[in-house]
Design a protein around this motif. Sequence first.
Motif, mmCIF file in Angstrom:
data_model
loop_
_atom_site.group_PDB
_atom_site.id
_atom_site.type_symbol
_atom_site.label_atom_id
_atom_site.label_comp_id
_atom_site.label_asym_id
_atom_site.label_seq_id
_atom_site.Cartn_x
_atom_site.Cartn_y
_atom_site.Cartn_z
ATOM 1 N N ASP A 31 39.087 48.843 23.938
ATOM 2 C CA ASP A 31 39.198 47.364 23.361
ATOM 3 C C ASP A 31 38.874 46.473 24.844
ATOM 4 O O ASP A 31 38.377 45.494 24.486
ATOM 5 C CB ASP A 31 40.235 46.891 22.531
ATOM 6 C CG ASP A 31 41.579 47.225 23.405
ATOM 7 O OD1 ASP A 31 41.795 47.904 24.157
ATOM 8 O OD2 ASP A 31 42.552 46.397 23.211
ATOM 9 N N ARG A 32 39.183 47.146 25.759
ATOM 10 C CA ARG A 32 38.793 46.027 26.965
ATOM 11 C C ARG A 32 37.675 46.779 27.750
ATOM 12 O O ARG A 32 36.828 45.824 28.287
ATOM 13 C CB ARG A 32 39.877 46.557 28.081
ATOM 14 C CG ARG A 32 41.058 45.793 27.641
ATOM 15 C CD ARG A 32 42.218 46.108 28.818
ATOM 16 N NE ARG A 32 41.931 45.658 30.095
ATOM 17 C CZ ARG A 32 42.624 46.128 31.157
ATOM 18 N NH1 ARG A 32 43.548 47.022 30.968
ATOM 19 N NH2 ARG A 32 42.341 45.745 32.506
ATOM 20 N N VAL B 89 42.427 42.291 13.124
ATOM 21 C CA VAL B 89 42.024 40.909 13.602
ATOM 22 C C VAL B 89 42.794 40.222 12.519
ATOM 23 O O VAL B 89 42.734 40.009 11.359
ATOM 24 C CB VAL B 89 40.554 40.754 13.348
ATOM 25 C CG1 VAL B 89 40.033 39.454 13.554
ATOM 26 C CG2 VAL B 89 39.506 41.699 13.908
ATOM 27 N N ALA B 90 43.481 39.138 13.300
ATOM 28 C CA ALA B 90 44.599 38.269 12.383
ATOM 29 C C ALA B 90 43.594 37.112 11.913
ATOM 30 O O ALA B 90 42.864 36.723 12.737
ATOM 31 C CB ALA B 90 45.655 37.887 13.097
ATOM 32 N N ASP C 27 34.127 45.811 13.115
ATOM 33 C CA ASP C 27 32.885 46.498 13.271
ATOM 34 C C ASP C 27 32.418 45.966 14.554
ATOM 35 O O ASP C 27 32.070 46.865 15.586
ATOM 36 C CB ASP C 27 31.808 46.671 12.259
ATOM 37 C CG ASP C 27 30.732 47.329 12.439
ATOM 38 O OD1 ASP C 27 30.687 48.483 13.376
ATOM 39 O OD2 ASP C 27 29.569 47.208 11.909
ATOM 40 N N LEU C 28 32.115 44.664 14.852
ATOM 41 C CA LEU C 28 31.416 44.035 15.800
ATOM 42 C C LEU C 28 32.244 44.322 17.160
ATOM 43 O O LEU C 28 31.762 44.160 18.375
ATOM 44 C CB LEU C 28 30.911 42.812 15.459
ATOM 45 C CG LEU C 28 29.942 42.919 14.472
ATOM 46 C CD1 LEU C 28 29.407 41.070 14.119
ATOM 47 C CD2 LEU C 28 28.639 43.690 14.758
ATOM 48 N N ILE C 29 33.638 44.077 16.947
ATOM 49 C CA ILE C 29 34.760 44.134 17.962
ATOM 50 C C ILE C 29 34.440 45.461 18.473
ATOM 51 O O ILE C 29 34.419 45.621 19.890
ATOM 52 C CB ILE C 29 35.842 43.640 17.597
ATOM 53 C CG1 ILE C 29 36.199 42.450 17.459
ATOM 54 C CG2 ILE C 29 36.958 44.078 18.702
ATOM 55 C CD1 ILE C 29 37.239 41.633 16.555
ATOM 56 N N ALA C 30 34.511 46.355 17.843
ATOM 57 C CA ALA C 30 34.488 47.946 18.019
ATOM 58 C C ALA C 30 33.231 48.272 18.951
ATOM 59 O O ALA C 30 33.123 49.021 20.033
ATOM 60 C CB ALA C 30 34.430 48.855 17.049
ATOM 61 N N GLN C 31 31.935 47.442 18.643
ATOM 62 C CA GLN C 31 30.698 47.601 19.388
ATOM 63 C C GLN C 31 30.742 46.654 20.655
ATOM 64 O O GLN C 31 29.924 46.695 21.085
ATOM 65 C CB GLN C 31 29.521 47.324 18.250
ATOM 66 C CG GLN C 31 29.486 48.178 17.364
ATOM 67 C CD GLN C 31 28.175 48.133 16.460
ATOM 68 O OE1 GLN C 31 27.135 48.147 17.168
ATOM 69 N NE2 GLN C 31 28.185 47.811 15.236
ATOM 70 N N VAL D 154 37.810 38.970 20.752
ATOM 71 C CA VAL D 154 39.082 38.231 20.346
ATOM 72 C C VAL D 154 39.374 37.487 21.385
ATOM 73 O O VAL D 154 39.820 37.848 22.722
ATOM 74 C CB VAL D 154 40.068 39.097 19.738
ATOM 75 C CG1 VAL D 154 41.233 38.325 19.553
ATOM 76 C CG2 VAL D 154 39.739 40.129 18.902
ATOM 77 N N GLU D 155 39.819 35.971 21.347
ATOM 78 C CA GLU D 155 40.256 35.430 22.130
ATOM 79 C C GLU D 155 41.650 35.207 22.071
ATOM 80 O O GLU D 155 42.175 34.899 20.959
ATOM 81 C CB GLU D 155 39.651 33.954 22.525
ATOM 82 C CG GLU D 155 38.535 33.708 23.192
ATOM 83 C CD GLU D 155 38.265 32.226 23.116
ATOM 84 O OE1 GLU D 155 37.448 31.781 24.143
ATOM 85 O OE2 GLU D 155 38.736 31.389 22.667
ATOM 86 N N ARG D 156 42.565 36.093 22.994
ATOM 87 C CA ARG D 156 44.000 36.082 22.645
ATOM 88 C C ARG D 156 44.825 34.728 22.615
ATOM 89 O O ARG D 156 45.741 34.625 21.706
ATOM 90 C CB ARG D 156 44.652 37.039 23.429
ATOM 91 C CG ARG D 156 44.353 38.442 23.085
ATOM 92 C CD ARG D 156 44.876 38.756 21.655
ATOM 93 N NE ARG D 156 44.285 40.035 21.218
ATOM 94 C CZ ARG D 156 44.296 40.358 19.977
ATOM 95 N NH1 ARG D 156 45.001 39.384 18.950
ATOM 96 N NH2 ARG D 156 44.047 41.537 19.427
#
Lengths: 372, 96
Positions: free
Chosen positions: A225-226, B3-4, B82-86, B91-93
């Motif tokens: 994820d990073r 994703v929350a 899907d787009l995060i995995a790519q 995500v801004e924490r």
Amino acid sequence: MSTFARDPWTEPPIGLLAELTHRCPLACPYCSNPIDLVRRERELSTADWLCVLDQAAELGVLQLHLSGGEPTLRSDLEAIVAHARKLEIYSNLITAGVGVSERRLEALAQAGLDHVQLSVQDIDPEGCDRIGGYRDALARKIAFARAVRRLGLPLTLNAVVHRHNLDRLEGFIDLALELDADRLEVAHVQYYGWALVNRAALMPTRGQLERSVAIVEEARARFGDRLLIDFVVPDYYARHPKPCTSGWGRAVIVVAPDGRVLPCHAAHVIPGLVFANVKDKPLRWIWQESPAFQRFRGFAWMQEPCRSCPRREIDFGGCRCQAMQLLGDPEATDPACSLSPHHTRIMAMADAEAAASPPTFRYRRLEPASSC
Amino acid sequence: MSVAAEDRLVLARGVRLRFDPVRNCHVLLAPERVLFPCPTSVAILERLREPRTLSDLARELASEFDAPEEEIAQDVAALMRDLIAQHVVRVERRAQ
């Protein structure tokens, strides 16, 4: 996400690889540049490059890869980047990161540079100096990477791996994380140009390859994820060949420092191809009609086993340059493919080279011009 | 990665969305990659030039496309994963 349903062989190019110069402070023995390097006197002018970009944008190029040699040795790099930005082309700087000041980097960022790809030859300072043939390279590269991130630019670390640095692969991953890189490319050497000359000095053992696959898989699971990790396996040990340049004349267009246009940076090894020059011909004609770009488009040129193979639309028979280099026939099935009748012999050659003690490097150098 | 609803989402560093007049479609440009998002993805990606939560996206899209917010929220969440995995969206924490 969908891709196009049109005929892939009539698509516009997606990426333009601009080899701005063959000059380079480093001398890596696996450099993909040709043995016969282009001299500074024959390099394209700034106006030539801006004209190439205008034509590339019109043709449909979306990404510009600024490469070399070392592209930052061109003092007009800012102007080239700014022009790409004006044309909305995504610009990617592929650099060794030595001798580039933070001020220079800032100017490039202000010109609109989108992304930086930094090569790291080894995470061991001595190994780094030995492979690159350049003193104190690693410290400079790390300082450069920190400057990239200070400026908020996205960063890829490019680790070309081989028998001399593969045992430190975990260290490359740690360094990428420590430098807050967005992406790490772990690329086994591809044997073209200088790398082919130095193949026996670089070829890893199968054990080293297998270990590298396991390390990358574990790192992806832990840090996925990073950090995005891309992995390029060495051809000779592969089961299927790589879909080189995503198909001949299909997605990529390469402009050499002197303006010659190639479908792949190694295509000059194929005899009989004539590469048109941007100084003589429009880029659109070169892409759409020139014989060199038409030569291996589609499937009609293929021999068996490629011609009737269901994978021909996946890997396009592999790499034409490799077929030429290893078999002397650019139409043959890439011997990296397990279906090639020559595959076993090629793999045995790789095994034998990896098992023997490595010969000394022949460093990539521009030989001084002979004075006569 | 999950994703929350209140996670803030934004295009990842080095990712640009633009219209390509040659291909007559939107393109998503990322390091060493070009993606061709479908029109629905484009409607979402355009909003992610600035950080948005999943709830923001679902509310805005529900009103634009006149569709039930709950259904949209599920589809958007799946696309975002899907787009995060790519590595196209991140995500801004930190919470707003």
